[in-house]
Design a protein around this motif. Structure first.
Motif, mmCIF file in Angstrom:
data_model
loop_
_atom_site.group_PDB
_atom_site.id
_atom_site.type_symbol
_atom_site.label_atom_id
_atom_site.label_comp_id
_atom_site.label_asym_id
_atom_site.label_seq_id
_atom_site.Cartn_x
_atom_site.Cartn_y
_atom_site.Cartn_z
ATOM 1 N N HIS A 127 -15.788 19.304 18.066
ATOM 2 C CA HIS A 127 -16.630 18.166 18.485
ATOM 3 C C HIS A 127 -16.839 17.276 17.255
ATOM 4 O O HIS A 127 -17.108 17.790 16.156
ATOM 5 C CB HIS A 127 -17.973 18.681 19.017
ATOM 6 C CG HIS A 127 -18.734 17.640 19.791
ATOM 7 N ND1 HIS A 127 -19.380 16.595 19.176
ATOM 8 C CD2 HIS A 127 -18.927 17.473 21.127
ATOM 9 C CE1 HIS A 127 -19.951 15.838 20.109
ATOM 10 N NE2 HIS A 127 -19.688 16.350 21.301
ATOM 11 N N SER B 58 -22.747 14.411 28.354
ATOM 12 C CA SER B 58 -23.885 13.508 28.535
ATOM 13 C C SER B 58 -23.512 12.210 29.247
ATOM 14 O O SER B 58 -24.373 11.599 29.882
ATOM 15 C CB SER B 58 -24.571 13.240 27.195
ATOM 16 O OG SER B 58 -23.641 12.866 26.230
ATOM 17 N N HIS C 283 -26.294 20.367 31.233
ATOM 18 C CA HIS C 283 -25.287 20.209 30.176
ATOM 19 C C HIS C 283 -24.564 21.537 29.952
ATOM 20 O O HIS C 283 -25.115 22.607 30.236
ATOM 21 C CB HIS C 283 -25.960 19.733 28.867
ATOM 22 C CG HIS C 283 -24.968 19.285 27.836
ATOM 23 N ND1 HIS C 283 -24.506 20.129 26.848
ATOM 24 C CD2 HIS C 283 -24.321 18.104 27.660
ATOM 25 C CE1 HIS C 283 -23.616 19.465 26.099
ATOM 26 N NE2 HIS C 283 -23.492 18.235 26.574
ATOM 27 N N ASN D 176 -27.761 10.381 21.796
ATOM 28 C CA ASN D 176 -28.752 11.343 21.278
ATOM 29 C C ASN D 176 -29.838 10.642 20.472
ATOM 30 O O ASN D 176 -30.040 10.900 19.275
ATOM 31 C CB ASN D 176 -28.050 12.379 20.389
ATOM 32 C CG ASN D 176 -26.941 13.118 21.112
ATOM 33 O OD1 ASN D 176 -26.203 12.519 21.885
ATOM 34 N ND2 ASN D 176 -26.808 14.405 20.858
ATOM 35 N N GLU E 234 -19.172 15.654 16.020
ATOM 36 C CA GLU E 234 -20.420 15.718 15.251
ATOM 37 C C GLU E 234 -20.258 16.667 14.065
ATOM 38 O O GLU E 234 -21.190 16.847 13.279
ATOM 39 C CB GLU E 234 -21.567 16.218 16.144
ATOM 40 C CG GLU E 234 -22.025 15.208 17.174
ATOM 41 C CD GLU E 234 -23.004 15.822 18.170
ATOM 42 O OE1 GLU E 234 -23.569 16.886 17.896
ATOM 43 O OE2 GLU E 234 -23.192 15.221 19.239
ATOM 44 N N THR F 134 -17.552 17.257 24.646
ATOM 45 C CA THR F 134 -17.511 18.587 25.269
ATOM 46 C C THR F 134 -16.500 18.618 26.421
ATOM 47 O O THR F 134 -15.693 19.541 26.516
ATOM 48 C CB THR F 134 -18.922 18.964 25.776
ATOM 49 O OG1 THR F 134 -19.485 17.861 26.479
ATOM 50 C CG2 THR F 134 -19.825 19.337 24.623
ATOM 51 N N SER G 251 -20.010 10.714 23.108
ATOM 52 C CA SER G 251 -18.779 11.058 22.381
ATOM 53 C C SER G 251 -17.539 10.946 23.270
ATOM 54 O O SER G 251 -16.430 10.901 22.776
ATOM 55 C CB SER G 251 -18.888 12.443 21.745
ATOM 56 O OG SER G 251 -19.386 13.358 22.667
#
Ligand code: 13P
Ligand code: SF4
Length: 384
Positions: free
Chosen positions: A241, A83, A62, A156, A243, A258, A171
């Motif tokens: 991002h 991911s 990652h 996640n 989150e 990302t 995402s």
């Protein structure tokens, strides 16, 4: 080499049994590996290259992990990605074995998709606050309270939580999948990240009820301090991002996974960027856009204590030293190997496979290498 030190990490543990679904504070730990000296780095990297070949293993990393591991993955024909692409790459690669440099849910996803491969991680205990904050039993109780909703979970999460879900998303693809479900008139139960869930609900207009988890890294970005930084650099574009909290997302020029943030920096005419995601990404951002300037978004105001300082404590558990150790002995001892209960794995497979099929059908990829500039970055770094 010295043994790693231990760091305590506070995270939100939502309690579905509380009347208002409140978050209880909880604690986990992460191991901080000792940084190698320059000569140790060179030796470890050479050793890892040789062992990857001998073990017929490919390294799937990652963007948030140590820059040496990212470089090693690129130099040995592995991948460095988000991911979504990590899942696809690991499933489709012909190597017999996978080494996943990331956090536990990424290793589990690879194992679920490729049960015939042996999957290892440099440190099997590298976890994620979103995964920790969504225990399977509590999540099942939440689902039982809302049987009329389609269950969509973020990548996640543990394999056991995925086993209860209809869809998994990352995402890179969450907006598209929720828009698709919303267009069919479906109501959604979302877990575990409350900020990403809120962002997707706002963007799509979907009816979503949200698990109240958060990421220890992104939850720390602060809107007030970000505004001050924007005043200091009025030419800078802000990459966020999702989150991150809504007030931070509201200040963004680009919101995305990302990979989408790297592409955003590459494709923008701007030369300066403020980056609100884990600072491990700066290595690949700087390679993808070498003439541009990247500044970390602020994680705390005056006097505040930063839980993560913009670097995931669990991503930081991946190092050249434990990668070599796993490659050297893990194949015989099982240390560092990812195991998922076969019954759970079979159930979890459906929601992951559904996402990958959707991505393929719509041409959605988590690959930043598809853009010309990053492909150039990879040039000259072919398999060792
Ligand atoms: P991406 O899917 O965007 O790589 O995000 C994974 C993650 O854990 C972000 O904190
Ligand atoms: Fe989990 Fe946050 Fe770390 Fe990503 S950065 S792995 S969401 S704790």
């Amino acid at each position: 080499m010295n043994s790693p030190s231990q760091k305590v990490v506070a995270f939100d543990l939502p309690d579905v049994h509380q009347p208002s679904f409140v978050c209880m504070p909880s604690e986990a730990w992460a191991k901080v590996p000792v940084a190698p000296t320059e000569s140790e780095r060179v030796e470890l990297k050479d050793r890892a290259k040789r062992l990857l070949k001998e073990r017929d293993a490919v390294l799937v990393a990652h963007y948030y992990v140590d820059a040496d591991l990212q470089e090693l993955a690129l130099e040995t024909g592995g991948c460095v990605s988000d991911s979504l692409e990590m899942a696809r790459f690991g499933r489709d690669h012909t190597a017999k074995n996978l080494v996943v440099a990331g956090v536990r849910f990424m290793g589990e996803t690879s194992k679920i998709l490729s049960p015939e491969k042996r999957v290892f991680m440099p440190d099997i205990e590298a976890t994620c606050s979103l995964d920790l904050g969504c225990p399977p039993e509590q999540f099942a109780a939440f689902c039982d309270q809302h049987p009329d909703r389609v269950v969509v979970v973020y990548a996640n999460t543990s394999a056991a939580v995925k086993a209860r879900a209809d869809w998994m998303v990352t995402s890179s693809i969450g907006l598209e999948i929720v828009s698709y479900l919303h267009a069919q008139g479906k109501k959604i139960l979302w877990a575990p990240d409350r900020h990403l869930g809120h962002y997707i609900a706002e963007k799509t207009g979907a009816d979503m009820i949200l698990w109240q988890g958060s990421c220890v890294v992104h939850d720390e970005f602060k809107a007030v301090e970000l505004e001050l930084l924007k005043e200091q650099y009025p030419d800078a574009k802000v990459l966020v991002h999702p989150e991150s909290p809504a007030a931070v997302v509201a200040l963004a020029d680009v919101v995305g996974s990302t990979t989408q943030l790297i592409k955003g920096a590459q494709n923008s005419k701007a030369t300066r960027f403020i980056v609100a995601t884990d600072n491990g990404i700066l290595h690949m951002m700087r390679k993808a856009a070498p003439d541009k300037i990247f500044i970390e978004a602020p994680t705390a105001g005056d006097g505040a204590t930063c839980k993560s300082c913009a670097h995931c404590p669990w991503m930081a558990m991946n190092a050249l030293s434990n990668l070599c150790a796993v490659l050297e002995t893990g194949f015989e001892t099982g240390a560092g190997e990812v195991f998922v209960d076969p019954a759970v794995s079979q159930q979890a497979y459906t929601c992951i496979d559904r996402m990958l099929a959707f991505a393929q059908e719509r041409g959605i990829s988590g690959k930043s290498a598809s853009s010309a500039a990053l492909a150039d970055v990879h040039k000259g770094m072919g398999p060792a």
